[in-house]
Design a protein around this motif. Structure first.
Motif, short mmCIF file in Angstrom:
data_model
loop_
_atom_site.label_atom_id
_atom_site.label_comp_id
_atom_site.label_asym_id
_atom_site.label_seq_id
_atom_site.Cartn_x
_atom_site.Cartn_y
_atom_site.Cartn_z
N ASP A 99 0.83 -1.21 0.00
CA ASP A 99 0.00 0.00 0.00
C ASP A 99 0.88 1.27 0.00
OD1 ASP A 99 -2.53 1.11 0.03
OD2 ASP A 99 -2.64 1.18 2.22
N HIS A 100 1.80 1.36 0.96
CA HIS A 100 2.66 2.55 1.05
C HIS A 100 3.65 2.59 -0.12
CE1 HIS A 100 1.82 4.09 5.15
NE2 HIS A 100 1.51 2.83 5.41
N ASN A 101 4.30 1.46 -0.36
CA ASN A 101 5.47 1.50 -1.25
C ASN A 101 5.12 1.37 -2.72
OD1 ASN A 101 6.54 1.46 1.31
ND2 ASN A 101 8.09 -0.09 0.91
N ILE A 102 4.01 0.69 -3.03
CA ILE A 102 3.64 0.53 -4.44
C ILE A 102 2.48 1.48 -4.80
CG2 ILE A 102 2.89 -1.06 -6.26
CD1 ILE A 102 5.65 -1.77 -5.14
N LYS A 103 1.39 1.37 -4.04
CA LYS A 103 0.26 2.28 -4.35
C LYS A 103 0.72 3.74 -4.17
CE LYS A 103 -4.44 3.45 -3.04
NZ LYS A 103 -5.41 3.37 -1.94
N GLY A 104 1.46 3.98 -3.09
CA GLY A 104 1.96 5.35 -2.86
C GLY A 104 2.80 5.84 -4.03
N LEU A 105 3.68 4.97 -4.51
CA LEU A 105 4.53 5.34 -5.66
C LEU A 105 3.67 5.65 -6.89
CD1 LEU A 105 7.23 5.46 -7.31
CD2 LEU A 105 7.02 2.98 -7.59
N ILE A 106 2.69 4.79 -7.15
CA ILE A 106 1.84 4.99 -8.33
C ILE A 106 1.08 6.32 -8.21
CG2 ILE A 106 -0.18 4.08 -9.58
CD1 ILE A 106 0.89 1.25 -8.80
N ASN A 107 0.60 6.62 -7.01
CA ASN A 107 -0.10 7.90 -6.82
C ASN A 107 0.82 9.09 -7.10
OD1 ASN A 107 -2.48 6.72 -6.05
ND2 ASN A 107 -2.14 6.99 -3.85
N VAL A 108 2.06 8.97 -6.64
CA VAL A 108 2.99 10.09 -6.85
C VAL A 108 3.28 10.24 -8.35
CG1 VAL A 108 5.27 11.05 -6.30
CG2 VAL A 108 3.99 9.82 -4.54
N GLY A 157 9.05 -1.37 -7.65
CA GLY A 157 9.04 0.08 -7.86
C GLY A 157 9.95 0.46 -9.03
N GLU A 158 11.13 -0.13 -9.07
CA GLU A 158 12.05 0.14 -10.19
C GLU A 158 11.41 -0.31 -11.51
OE1 GLU A 158 15.99 -1.38 -9.94
OE2 GLU A 158 16.55 -0.18 -8.19
N GLU A 159 10.78 -1.48 -11.49
CA GLU A 159 10.18 -2.01 -12.73
C GLU A 159 9.05 -1.12 -13.22
OE1 GLU A 159 9.23 -6.03 -11.60
OE2 GLU A 159 11.30 -6.71 -11.90
N ILE A 160 8.22 -0.65 -12.29
CA ILE A 160 7.11 0.25 -12.66
C ILE A 160 7.68 1.51 -13.31
CG2 ILE A 160 5.36 1.80 -11.69
CD1 ILE A 160 4.76 -0.45 -9.62
N LEU A 161 8.71 2.06 -12.69
CA LEU A 161 9.29 3.31 -13.23
C LEU A 161 9.94 3.07 -14.59
CD1 LEU A 161 10.50 4.80 -9.88
CD2 LEU A 161 8.97 5.95 -11.50
N GLU A 162 10.57 1.91 -14.77
CA GLU A 162 11.19 1.61 -16.07
C GLU A 162 10.12 1.54 -17.16
OE1 GLU A 162 14.98 -0.92 -14.31
OE2 GLU A 162 13.26 -1.99 -15.12
N GLU A 163 9.03 0.85 -16.84
CA GLU A 163 7.98 0.72 -17.86
C GLU A 163 7.34 2.08 -18.14
OE1 GLU A 163 5.65 -2.70 -17.74
OE2 GLU A 163 4.43 -2.04 -19.44
N TYR A 164 7.10 2.81 -17.08
CA TYR A 164 6.48 4.13 -17.24
C TYR A 164 7.37 5.04 -18.09
CZ TYR A 164 3.99 8.39 -16.12
OH TYR A 164 3.29 9.55 -16.23
N ALA A 165 8.66 5.04 -17.77
CA ALA A 165 9.59 5.91 -18.51
C ALA A 165 9.67 5.49 -19.98
CB ALA A 165 10.97 5.87 -17.86
#
Ligand code: NAD
Ligand code: WQD
Length: 338
Positions: A99-108, A157-165
């Motif tokens: 919740d904090h580390n993944i959902k929070g990251l996605i919200n940011v 978190g790294e993987e989400i950011l890689e795909e997003y970027a």
């Protein structure tokens, strides 16, 4: 730049606020005070001789993030520290960690998208390397699945950011893999504030020295290392903080790619006994410690290859293990006075 720092009243976040301020950036802070207290804001004011716009907000609530971005206008970069960080706690409450580390990251990230904020620095960790097979680890050393939800939250978190970027070329992301941050700002006004019994080595050492803990347990003396105790890359938190400042400059300048990753360590591994020895020597304190069995889940050794941070960011750690041990003790003595 106007830089929004999530988790900016936490351990690494607060030191980074100081470094950003010293480099001339305007800093806005979000923190839900989950693992810190509001006194850190006053301490930052004393160190920097100015106040910062602070919002007590939870990154799990996207609307409240949007309010901050909208009120602040022209946020140009986000440094995202806010997360839960206890390896053990994550085994007991995995959902909360996601919740904090993944959902929070996605919200940011989603809020950055909505407000066209295109510079993003993510607090990752050497935990993504797991128990490595090569030493020192480089940024190309493969990531491994972690035995803990905390560790996996950093890898995911790294993987989400890689795909997003990869889908948003305008979005520039720096992943910083921190090794073992220790020590405190030279003022001793900010530092690490562990809740309850510390799991990490340096706060356990300082609390033992202060008499809060009776004895430090050294986990394992039969590792295949120079003195039998485990090896880590301990880095002064102010060196780590300064790495964020140069990363912002690099995010502005990067051209070949819109996402990059850096190990942020000293490049030197120290054993647990070497840390104890440095602490005793520089502070002239005899520490009460005893060897016990290895701690479950600990890796034998890991330290960073920092060549990439040096050559690309022009950053390298400047402070010594002695500086770390001295400043950690100054901070501990100051907490006891509060
Ligand atoms: P910390 O707990 O001191 O700081 C995190 C801050 O975020 C705290 O002030 C906390 O109150 C806040 N926070 C937590 N959840 C939040 C939420 N949902 N909304 C808003 N604020 C929230 O931790 P730290 O040591 O400063 O770590 C900062 C980051 O660096 C974390 O992402 C952590 O995973 C990462 N990291 C830390 C280490 C380490 O050893 N300290 C090593 C590698 C990576
Ligand atoms: C260091 C060494 C312990 C306490 C943790 C997270 C990792 C990353 C960094 C966030 C180990 C020994 C410790 C004690 C001891 N954080 N030790 N007695 O385990 O390298 O990494 O922080 O991303 O994910 O797991 O750090 O400080 O806990 O331990 O002997 O009371 O000190 O066994 O060898 P670690 P640590």
């Amino acid at each position: 730049m106007k830089v929004l720092v999530t988790g900016g009243l936490g351990y690494i976040g607060s030191h980074t606020v100081v470094a950003l301020h010293e480099a001339g950036h305007e800093v806005v802070i979000i923190d839900n005070l989950d693992n810190t207290n509001i006194g850190v804001l006053d301490a930052l004011k004393r160190i920097c001789d100015r106040s910062f716009n602070f919002y007590e907000r939870d990154i799990r609530q996207q609307e409240s993030l949007e309010e901050v971005f909208s009120q602040e206008k022209n946020v140009e970069a986000v440094i995202h520290f806010a997360a839960r960080k206890s390896v053990n706690e994550s085994l007991k409450m995995p959902a909360a960690y996601f919740d904090h580390n993944i959902k929070g990251l996605i919200n940011v990230i989603a809020t950055c998208e909505k407000f066209a904020v295109h510079r993003f620095i993510f607090s990752s960790s050497c935990t993504v390397y797991g128990d490595p097979d090569v030493f020192p680890v480089t940024e190309l050393t493969p990531r491994k699945k972690s035995p803990t939800p905390y560790g996996n939250s950093k890898r995911i978190g790294e993987e989400i950011l890689e795909e997003y970027a990869s889908l948003k070329p305008e979005f520039r992301v720096i992943l910083l893999r921190y090794f073992n941050p220790v020590g405190a700002h030279e003022s001793a006004l900010i530092g690490e504030l562990p809740l309850g019994v510390p799991a990490n080595l340096m706060p356990f050492i300082t609390q033992t020295a202060a008499g809060i803990r009776e004895k430090l347990r050294v986990f394992g003396k039969d590792y295949e290392t120079r003195d039998g105790t485990a090896i880590r890359d301990f880095i002064h938190v102010m060196d780590l903080a300064e790495a964020h400042v140069v990363s912002l400059d690099y995010a502005n300048a990067m051209q070949q790619t819109n996402i990059d990753v850096f190990n942020i360590g000293t490049g030197t591994g120290n054993t647990v006994l070497e840390v104890i020895e440095a602490f005793e020597r520089v502070n002239n304190i005899k520490l009460n410690y005893a060897f016990v069995d290895r701690r479950d889940g600990d890796v034998e050794k890991i330290w960073a290859d920092t060549e990439k941070a040096d050559s690309v960011l022009g950053w390298r750690a400047k402070r010594s293990l002695d500086d770390m041990a001295l400043s950690a003790w100054q901070w501990q003595k100051n907490i006891d006075k509060k």
